[in-house]
Structure formats: C-alpha cells, structure tokens
Design a protein around this motif. Sequence first.
Motif, mmCIF file in Angstrom:
data_model
loop_
_atom_site.group_PDB
_atom_site.id
_atom_site.type_symbol
_atom_site.label_atom_id
_atom_site.label_comp_id
_atom_site.label_asym_id
_atom_site.label_seq_id
_atom_site.Cartn_x
_atom_site.Cartn_y
_atom_site.Cartn_z
ATOM 1 N N MET A 1 -4.798 -5.249 -1.992
ATOM 2 C CA MET A 1 -3.898 -4.578 -1.428
ATOM 3 C C MET A 1 -4.267 -2.772 -1.359
ATOM 4 O O MET A 1 -4.947 -2.491 -2.111
ATOM 5 C CB MET A 1 -2.724 -4.444 -2.666
ATOM 6 N N LEU A 2 -3.585 -2.499 -0.279
ATOM 7 C CA LEU A 2 -3.776 -1.111 0.123
ATOM 8 C C LEU A 2 -2.572 -0.288 -0.249
ATOM 9 O O LEU A 2 -1.439 -0.628 0.087
ATOM 10 C CB LEU A 2 -4.130 -0.963 1.528
ATOM 11 N N GLU A 3 -2.684 0.772 -1.068
ATOM 12 C CA GLU A 3 -1.695 1.698 -1.644
ATOM 13 C C GLU A 3 -1.664 3.059 -0.802
ATOM 14 O O GLU A 3 -2.675 3.810 -0.953
ATOM 15 C CB GLU A 3 -1.559 1.919 -3.258
ATOM 16 N N VAL A 4 -0.687 3.381 -0.074
ATOM 17 C CA VAL A 4 -0.489 4.746 0.306
ATOM 18 C C VAL A 4 0.478 5.621 -0.130
ATOM 19 O O VAL A 4 1.527 4.897 -0.205
ATOM 20 C CB VAL A 4 -0.429 4.358 1.904
ATOM 21 N N ASN A 5 0.203 6.537 -0.794
ATOM 22 C CA ASN A 5 1.130 7.582 -1.465
ATOM 23 C C ASN A 5 1.189 8.877 -1.110
ATOM 24 O O ASN A 5 0.056 9.637 -0.900
ATOM 25 C CB ASN A 5 0.826 7.373 -2.960
ATOM 26 N N TYR A 6 2.351 9.575 -1.016
ATOM 27 C CA TYR A 6 2.514 10.968 -0.417
ATOM 28 C C TYR A 6 3.629 11.455 -1.361
ATOM 29 O O TYR A 6 4.645 11.170 -1.515
ATOM 30 C CB TYR A 6 2.490 11.316 0.925
ATOM 31 N N ALA A 7 3.050 12.616 -2.118
ATOM 32 C CA ALA A 7 4.155 13.198 -3.240
ATOM 33 C C ALA A 7 5.237 12.300 -3.885
ATOM 34 O O ALA A 7 6.101 12.425 -4.239
ATOM 35 C CB ALA A 7 5.147 14.032 -2.180
ATOM 36 N N GLY A 8 4.104 11.231 -4.577
ATOM 37 C CA GLY A 8 4.786 10.284 -5.404
ATOM 38 C C GLY A 8 4.900 10.869 -6.712
ATOM 39 O O GLY A 8 4.580 11.968 -7.141
ATOM 40 N N PRO A 9 4.971 9.744 -7.727
ATOM 41 C CA PRO A 9 4.912 10.155 -9.042
ATOM 42 C C PRO A 9 3.445 10.788 -9.511
ATOM 43 O O PRO A 9 3.730 11.552 -10.494
ATOM 44 C CB PRO A 9 5.079 8.823 -9.905
ATOM 45 N N ALA A 10 2.685 10.311 -9.043
ATOM 46 C CA ALA A 10 1.251 10.894 -9.645
ATOM 47 C C ALA A 10 1.262 12.402 -9.437
ATOM 48 O O ALA A 10 0.491 13.083 -10.104
ATOM 49 C CB ALA A 10 0.109 10.085 -8.886
ATOM 50 N N THR A 11 1.894 12.840 -8.292
ATOM 51 C CA THR A 11 1.771 14.455 -8.199
ATOM 52 C C THR A 11 2.917 15.079 -8.540
ATOM 53 O O THR A 11 3.011 16.037 -8.135
ATOM 54 C CB THR A 11 1.681 14.639 -6.615
ATOM 55 N N PHE A 73 6.693 9.375 0.138
ATOM 56 C CA PHE A 73 6.621 7.938 0.181
ATOM 57 C C PHE A 73 5.331 7.159 -0.382
ATOM 58 O O PHE A 73 4.739 7.964 -0.690
ATOM 59 C CB PHE A 73 6.445 7.600 1.802
ATOM 60 N N TYR A 74 5.644 5.962 -0.541
ATOM 61 C CA TYR A 74 4.779 5.078 -1.137
ATOM 62 C C TYR A 74 4.863 3.726 -0.492
ATOM 63 O O TYR A 74 5.915 3.112 -0.080
ATOM 64 C CB TYR A 74 5.191 4.931 -2.705
ATOM 65 N N TYR A 75 3.609 3.147 0.251
ATOM 66 C CA TYR A 75 3.669 2.034 0.517
ATOM 67 C C TYR A 75 2.665 1.051 -0.215
ATOM 68 O O TYR A 75 1.546 1.435 -0.451
ATOM 69 C CB TYR A 75 3.293 2.018 2.220
ATOM 70 N N ALA A 76 3.031 -0.043 -0.387
ATOM 71 C CA ALA A 76 1.824 -1.009 -1.277
ATOM 72 C C ALA A 76 1.861 -2.149 0.089
ATOM 73 O O ALA A 76 2.783 -2.682 0.382
ATOM 74 C CB ALA A 76 2.549 -1.557 -2.147
ATOM 75 N N ILE A 77 0.702 -2.085 0.658
ATOM 76 C CA ILE A 77 0.454 -3.232 1.850
ATOM 77 C C ILE A 77 -0.624 -4.324 1.511
ATOM 78 O O ILE A 77 -1.581 -3.934 0.814
ATOM 79 C CB ILE A 77 -0.318 -2.308 3.024
ATOM 80 N N PRO A 78 0.217 -5.286 1.448
ATOM 81 C CA PRO A 78 -0.764 -6.697 1.272
ATOM 82 C C PRO A 78 -2.032 -6.797 1.809
ATOM 83 O O PRO A 78 -2.112 -6.599 3.012
ATOM 84 C CB PRO A 78 0.289 -7.835 1.168
ATOM 85 N N GLU A 79 -2.897 -7.511 1.223
ATOM 86 C CA GLU A 79 -4.202 -7.498 1.883
ATOM 87 C C GLU A 79 -4.157 -8.539 3.044
ATOM 88 O O GLU A 79 -3.146 -9.392 2.965
ATOM 89 C CB GLU A 79 -5.474 -8.150 1.055
ATOM 90 N N GLY A 80 -4.442 -8.396 4.090
ATOM 91 C CA GLY A 80 -4.480 -9.078 5.454
ATOM 92 C C GLY A 80 -3.290 -8.565 6.310
ATOM 93 O O GLY A 80 -3.198 -9.108 7.406
ATOM 94 N N GLN A 81 -2.165 -7.885 5.567
ATOM 95 C CA GLN A 81 -1.072 -7.488 6.595
ATOM 96 C C GLN A 81 -1.463 -6.210 7.561
ATOM 97 O O GLN A 81 -2.178 -5.173 6.911
ATOM 98 C CB GLN A 81 -0.095 -7.063 5.653
ATOM 99 N N LYS A 82 -1.086 -6.454 8.510
ATOM 100 C CA LYS A 82 -1.717 -5.623 9.722
ATOM 101 C C LYS A 82 -0.578 -4.269 10.028
ATOM 102 O O LYS A 82 -0.853 -3.264 10.589
ATOM 103 C CB LYS A 82 -2.193 -6.237 10.946
ATOM 104 N N THR A 83 0.612 -4.670 9.635
ATOM 105 C CA THR A 83 1.703 -3.632 10.104
ATOM 106 C C THR A 83 2.480 -3.215 8.858
ATOM 107 O O THR A 83 2.659 -4.235 7.685
ATOM 108 C CB THR A 83 2.531 -4.080 11.335
#
Length: 87
Positions: A1-11, A73-83
């Motif tokens: 899984m790929l996680e993309v996060n900007y200005a989320g809880p961690a920050t 924003f926060y996106y959790a992209i499952p492995e193999g998903q392209k979009t």
Amino acid sequence: MLEVNYAGPATRGNGNLCDSDTFQSFERYKELIAGGRTAAEINRFKPAYEPKNAAGKIIYNQPYPIQNFSCAFYYAIPEGQKTVKCR
C-alpha cells in the motif's frame, strides 16, 4: 500500500504547499502610513515587516501575487491500483 499525506495528523494540519500561478491581482500593495505624517508618526506606526520582492525592494504599488494553496489530504492506495478517484 502506498500512502500519500499532506498536512495531515502527523504534521498537526500544518503545510504551505501552493502552485506557481503567475496570475496577478487587481489590487496593489499600499503603504498604509503614507501621506502627511510626521517622522515620529511614521516610526511609531510603521509595520514590523514590509513585503519585498526578490531584489529586496519594498513592493508598494505592485500587484499582490495570487497563489492557490493546497488543502490537507490523505490517500491510501492499495498495491496494484494505478489510479485514485478524487471526491
């Protein structure tokens, strides 16, 4: 899984991501203390920071830059998903 996060809880929701749009506003920076004031009044009311350009000159009578800042924003992209579909 790929996680993309900007200005989320961690920050704690902090961020300053904006585009590089060169569109300029119709309004211009104004010197708020100009016009018929004494030297003492100017020194008393002068702001601590005055906006400057890249050359270090104060930018009175220049258009405001208009930048579009990103929302968090926060996106959790499952492995193999392209979009990712944005809602």
